[in-house]
Design an enzyme around this catalytic site. Structure first.
Site, mmCIF file in Angstrom:
data_model
loop_
_atom_site.group_PDB
_atom_site.id
_atom_site.type_symbol
_atom_site.label_atom_id
_atom_site.label_comp_id
_atom_site.label_asym_id
_atom_site.label_seq_id
_atom_site.Cartn_x
_atom_site.Cartn_y
_atom_site.Cartn_z
ATOM 1 N N ALA A 1 -5.567 10.061 8.161
ATOM 2 C CA ALA A 1 -4.189 10.211 7.448
ATOM 3 C C ALA A 1 -3.357 10.743 8.454
ATOM 4 C CB ALA A 1 -4.601 11.348 6.444
ATOM 5 N N GLN A 2 -3.807 11.548 9.446
ATOM 6 C CA GLN A 2 -2.952 12.054 10.355
ATOM 7 C C GLN A 2 -2.100 11.016 11.237
ATOM 8 O OE1 GLN A 2 -3.157 15.007 14.201
ATOM 9 N NE2 GLN A 2 -5.046 14.804 13.030
ATOM 10 N N GLU B 1 -17.880 17.517 3.965
ATOM 11 C CA GLU B 1 -17.072 18.211 3.227
ATOM 12 C C GLU B 1 -17.366 18.049 1.685
ATOM 13 O OE1 GLU B 1 -13.009 16.621 3.885
ATOM 14 O OE2 GLU B 1 -12.593 18.074 4.931
ATOM 15 N N GLY C 1 0.769 -1.353 -0.013
ATOM 16 C CA GLY C 1 0.078 0.006 0.227
ATOM 17 C C GLY C 1 0.758 1.299 0.109
ATOM 18 N N ALA C 2 0.780 2.188 -1.018
ATOM 19 C CA ALA C 2 1.435 3.241 -0.948
ATOM 20 C C ALA C 2 0.425 4.631 -0.755
ATOM 21 C CB ALA C 2 2.173 3.510 -2.390
ATOM 22 N N LYS D 1 -5.825 24.327 7.417
ATOM 23 C CA LYS D 1 -6.205 22.972 6.713
ATOM 24 C C LYS D 1 -4.988 23.205 5.160
ATOM 25 C CE LYS D 1 -9.172 19.927 4.383
ATOM 26 N NZ LYS D 1 -8.507 18.617 4.877
HETATM 27 P P1 FAD Z 1 -4.584 4.835 2.128
HETATM 28 O O1 FAD Z 1 -4.003 6.411 2.178
HETATM 29 O O2 FAD Z 1 -5.903 4.596 1.723
HETATM 30 O O3 FAD Z 1 -3.693 3.944 1.333
HETATM 31 C C1 FAD Z 1 -4.083 2.682 0.873
HETATM 32 C C2 FAD Z 1 -3.213 2.546 -0.386
HETATM 33 O O4 FAD Z 1 -3.371 1.063 -0.679
HETATM 34 C C3 FAD Z 1 -3.874 3.116 -1.710
HETATM 35 O O5 FAD Z 1 -2.630 3.693 -2.307
HETATM 36 C C4 FAD Z 1 -4.567 1.980 -2.378
HETATM 37 O O6 FAD Z 1 -4.541 2.070 -3.588
HETATM 38 C C5 FAD Z 1 -3.685 0.654 -1.792
HETATM 39 N N1 FAD Z 1 -4.379 -0.620 -2.262
HETATM 40 C C6 FAD Z 1 -5.454 -0.928 -1.334
HETATM 41 N N2 FAD Z 1 -5.921 -2.227 -1.835
HETATM 42 C C7 FAD Z 1 -4.607 -2.688 -2.470
HETATM 43 C C8 FAD Z 1 -4.320 -3.966 -2.867
HETATM 44 N N3 FAD Z 1 -5.286 -4.993 -2.762
HETATM 45 N N4 FAD Z 1 -3.375 -3.987 -3.536
HETATM 46 C C9 FAD Z 1 -2.399 -3.077 -3.742
HETATM 47 N N5 FAD Z 1 -2.542 -1.858 -3.376
HETATM 48 C C10 FAD Z 1 -3.860 -1.788 -2.685
HETATM 49 N N6 FAD Z 1 -7.771 12.070 7.404
HETATM 50 C C11 FAD Z 1 -7.059 13.250 7.913
HETATM 51 O O7 FAD Z 1 -6.545 12.966 8.746
HETATM 52 N N7 FAD Z 1 -7.650 14.345 7.574
HETATM 53 C C12 FAD Z 1 -8.444 14.909 6.468
HETATM 54 O O8 FAD Z 1 -8.561 15.911 6.349
HETATM 55 C C13 FAD Z 1 -9.055 13.700 6.009
HETATM 56 N N8 FAD Z 1 -9.829 14.075 4.937
HETATM 57 C C14 FAD Z 1 -10.630 12.797 4.248
HETATM 58 C C15 FAD Z 1 -11.232 13.082 3.252
HETATM 59 C C16 FAD Z 1 -11.924 12.328 2.599
HETATM 60 C C17 FAD Z 1 -13.081 12.548 1.432
HETATM 61 C C18 FAD Z 1 -11.610 10.751 2.805
HETATM 62 C C19 FAD Z 1 -12.287 9.811 1.954
HETATM 63 C C20 FAD Z 1 -10.833 10.657 4.070
HETATM 64 C C21 FAD Z 1 -10.123 11.584 4.679
HETATM 65 N N9 FAD Z 1 -9.412 11.181 5.442
HETATM 66 C C22 FAD Z 1 -8.789 12.323 6.394
HETATM 67 C C23 FAD Z 1 -9.121 9.910 6.082
HETATM 68 C C24 FAD Z 1 -7.869 9.540 5.409
HETATM 69 O O9 FAD Z 1 -7.690 9.744 4.179
HETATM 70 C C25 FAD Z 1 -7.331 8.114 5.730
HETATM 71 O O10 FAD Z 1 -7.392 7.762 7.003
HETATM 72 C C26 FAD Z 1 -5.983 7.672 5.063
HETATM 73 O O11 FAD Z 1 -5.991 7.601 3.919
HETATM 74 C C27 FAD Z 1 -5.445 6.243 5.660
HETATM 75 O O12 FAD Z 1 -4.247 5.953 5.172
HETATM 76 P P2 FAD Z 1 -3.826 4.611 4.861
HETATM 77 O O13 FAD Z 1 -2.285 4.645 4.700
HETATM 78 O O14 FAD Z 1 -4.281 3.631 5.984
HETATM 79 O O15 FAD Z 1 -4.520 4.042 3.540
HETATM 80 P P1 NAD Z 2 -17.634 8.349 9.329
HETATM 81 O O1 NAD Z 2 -17.870 6.833 10.089
HETATM 82 O O2 NAD Z 2 -16.826 9.314 10.269
HETATM 83 O O3 NAD Z 2 -19.073 9.086 9.195
HETATM 84 C C1 NAD Z 2 -20.124 8.368 8.636
HETATM 85 C C2 NAD Z 2 -21.458 8.995 9.209
HETATM 86 O O4 NAD Z 2 -22.431 8.183 8.439
HETATM 87 C C3 NAD Z 2 -21.727 8.913 10.592
HETATM 88 O O5 NAD Z 2 -21.982 10.203 11.180
HETATM 89 C C4 NAD Z 2 -22.895 7.899 10.764
HETATM 90 O O6 NAD Z 2 -23.863 8.061 11.743
HETATM 91 C C5 NAD Z 2 -23.521 8.066 9.408
HETATM 92 N N1 NAD Z 2 -24.303 7.100 9.039
HETATM 93 C C6 NAD Z 2 -24.147 5.480 9.155
HETATM 94 N N2 NAD Z 2 -25.165 4.771 8.788
HETATM 95 C C7 NAD Z 2 -26.037 5.724 8.495
HETATM 96 C C8 NAD Z 2 -27.323 5.394 7.837
HETATM 97 N N3 NAD Z 2 -27.748 4.305 7.550
HETATM 98 N N4 NAD Z 2 -28.054 6.739 7.320
HETATM 99 C C9 NAD Z 2 -27.364 7.773 7.526
HETATM 100 N N5 NAD Z 2 -26.285 8.060 7.995
HETATM 101 C C10 NAD Z 2 -25.446 7.231 8.367
HETATM 102 O O7 NAD Z 2 -17.141 8.204 8.040
HETATM 103 P P2 NAD Z 2 -16.459 9.114 6.942
HETATM 104 O O8 NAD Z 2 -17.158 10.542 7.080
HETATM 105 O O9 NAD Z 2 -16.352 8.665 5.681
HETATM 106 O O10 NAD Z 2 -15.097 9.442 7.574
HETATM 107 C C11 NAD Z 2 -14.025 8.125 7.428
HETATM 108 C C12 NAD Z 2 -12.754 8.646 8.163
HETATM 109 O O11 NAD Z 2 -12.123 9.503 8.118
HETATM 110 C C13 NAD Z 2 -13.211 9.017 9.880
HETATM 111 O O12 NAD Z 2 -12.301 8.786 10.863
HETATM 112 C C14 NAD Z 2 -13.013 10.589 9.803
HETATM 113 O O13 NAD Z 2 -12.364 11.066 10.880
HETATM 114 C C15 NAD Z 2 -11.792 10.764 8.608
HETATM 115 N N6 NAD Z 2 -12.210 11.730 7.940
HETATM 116 C C16 NAD Z 2 -11.593 12.949 8.390
HETATM 117 C C17 NAD Z 2 -11.727 14.239 7.716
HETATM 118 C C18 NAD Z 2 -11.081 15.281 8.127
HETATM 119 O O14 NAD Z 2 -10.510 15.329 9.130
HETATM 120 N N7 NAD Z 2 -11.294 16.682 7.403
HETATM 121 C C19 NAD Z 2 -12.454 14.353 6.352
HETATM 122 C C20 NAD Z 2 -13.012 13.073 5.935
HETATM 123 C C21 NAD Z 2 -12.766 12.025 6.665
#
Ligand code: FAD
Ligand code: NAD
Length: 400
Positions: free
Chosen positions: A313-314, A170, A9-10, A375
């Protein structure tokens, strides 16, 4: 013998581990292999922007070639299909290749959790990858075009977002910003468009600072977003959603942001899991294994009150940094001299679209531009940590 370090995973966790090792270790000190299913890394924390169409998806992609020194890291673009830590100590890829290791780092990120809700897998879009968000953006545009052809279908302009966690919030902020541009392009009256964010819990952003949640809701409502709080989605069909109270809402687009679980490969390791995540020991190891480390969204780490930290991600980045130090020390000294991992929660910041954000850093609450600048700083800090100043200059202006 040169130790074999295999990183799966990268994303935030795996890439950070690999790049730190690349920096710390000399040539030939270790045999490092990184496997990822794409040849690029993507800024997951900005996926909501290309999903809404406010940012080009190419802006959040970074070619791994630009970051990896091929003389130090062997990168393999392939999908991991099996991980055997119990018997053969082998990882199998979709190209049939089998990889062995002395140290294994599993950082495969998360998948969408649908809680078995009927129809979600088939009919809802998700914000998970570059491909999945391109589909959303194109579908939104398609629904505007379709409405122009069939104006008797107001539901084509109804956009439902299921889940008002950080991803949902978001995304609706960003989508609300995109609507005026689409209305102009397709000559549609903006009053015809509905964005409805539906949340099961009694509040949006459950558990987050109530004052900041109120601020976020106010900002988003002013942008035209409707909220249905305390109203779980019970089913999803081609026509829209059914809520637990029986209400049916017709919609041409349903985006599910209702939660995440770990990776399905984690459930095949033969270790106890919680929603496809593993409770790692204090050194980030899989319980019972000396040389298998699990980080990022695949791991669960508990805070001092015994509650799991949310997958972010943090934490993934901090785990990657910590692990790289441990592995470097192992490579140099030939034995594991592990230090416990301690997560330092620096704060949480979320964007609400153009010019708006909320954040909490320590006890300090932030809103508006102050939060947005915070941010931007967090994003730039990450870009700097993986690609130095050139990457900050190239990619560092993501926010509007
Ligand atoms: P990932 O970053 O998801 O990396 C996993 C990697 O593994 C990917 O490159 C994927 O392609 C690869 N992979 C998966 N399966 C396979 C496989 N079978 N074979 C090979 N490669 C594979 N967190 C924050 O802290 N702050 C934020 O502001 C924030 N904003 C977010 C906004 C959104 C819209 C979303 C969806 C998430 C956000 N998060 C945020 C959460 C954060 O993105 C994740 O917690 C973070 O990416 C986790 O890092 P990871 O290294 O575990 O996995
Ligand atoms: P989440 O689990 O944090 O939120 C999902 C939401 O969906 C919850 O509020 C839950 O009550 C609701 N839900 C669940 N079942 C439902 C249903 N049947 N009907 C309606 N609502 C329902 O998931 P996420 O927002 O994708 O976040 C995933 C992870 O990524 C979290 O750890 C979050 O902190 C992190 N993240 C962080 C940021 C940031 O820091 N800016 C941004 C995006 C994600």
């Amino acid at each position: 013998m040169t130790p074999k370090i295999l990183i799966l995973g990268a994303g935030y966790g795996g890439l950070t581990t690999a790049l730190r090792l690349q920096k710390e270790l000399h040539y030939n000190e270790a045999d490092i292999t990184l496997v990822n299913k794409h040849d690029y890394h993507y800024i997951t924390t900005h996926l909501h922007q290309p999903a809404a169409g406010t940012v080009d998806p190419r802006r959040i992609k970074i070619d791994l070639d630009e970051l990896i020194d091929k003389d130090r890291i062997n990168f393999i673009k392939a999908e991991v299909v099996a991980i055997d830590i119990q018997n053969e100590r082998k990882v199998t890829l979709d190209n049939g290749q089998g990889l062995t290791y002395d140290i294994l780092v599993i950082a495969l990120g998360s998948e969408v959790e649908t809680f078995g809700i009927e129809g979600l897998k088939e009919h809802a879009f998700t914000i998970r990858s570059i491909n999945s968000v391109q589909l959303i953006r194109e579908h939104i545009e398609y629904m505007f075009a379709k409405y122009k052809n069939e104006p008797g279908h107001p539901e084509y302009l109804t956009f439902i977002v299921g889940g008002a966690g950080f991803t949902g919030i978001e995304f609706v902020g960003e989508l609300a910003d995109r609507i005026p541009e689409l209305c102009e392009q397709f000559e549609v009256n903006p009053k015809k468009v509905r964005i409805i964010n539906i949340e099961a819990a009694p509040s949006a952003l459950p558990g987050f600072d109530p004052q900041l949640v109120d601020y976020a809701i106010e900002v988003l409502k002013n942008k035209g977003v409707e909220f249905k709080i305390n109203t779980p989605i019970k089913a999803c069909t081609e026509e829209g959603v059914t809520l637990a109270d029986g209400e049916e809402i017709k919609a041409g687009t349903v985006v599910w942001t209702g939660g995440v679980r770990g990776n399905k490969l984690i459930e095949m390791l033969g270790i106890e899991t919680m929603r496809a995540r593993i409770k790692v020991d204090e050194f980030l190891r899989a319980p019972g294994y000396q040389d298998v480390f699990i980080i990022g969204d695949n791991s669960i780490v508990f805070n001092e009150e015994g509650r799991p930290y949310p997958p972010t991600a943090q934490i993934a980045v901090q785990q990657g940094e910590h692990l790289a130090k441990q592995i470097t020390s192992y490579v140099r000294n030939g034995k594991m001299d592990l230090k416990p991992f301690k997560f330092n929660l620096r704060g949480t910041v979320a964007s609400l679209g153009k010019g708006e954000a909320i954040g909490k850093v320590g006890n300090r609450k932030m809103t508006g531009y102050t939060a947005l600048i915070m941010k931007q700083l967090i994003d730039n800090r990450y870009l700097y940590s993986i690609g130095g100043l050139p990457l900050v200059i190239k990619k560092g202006k993501l926010l509007g």
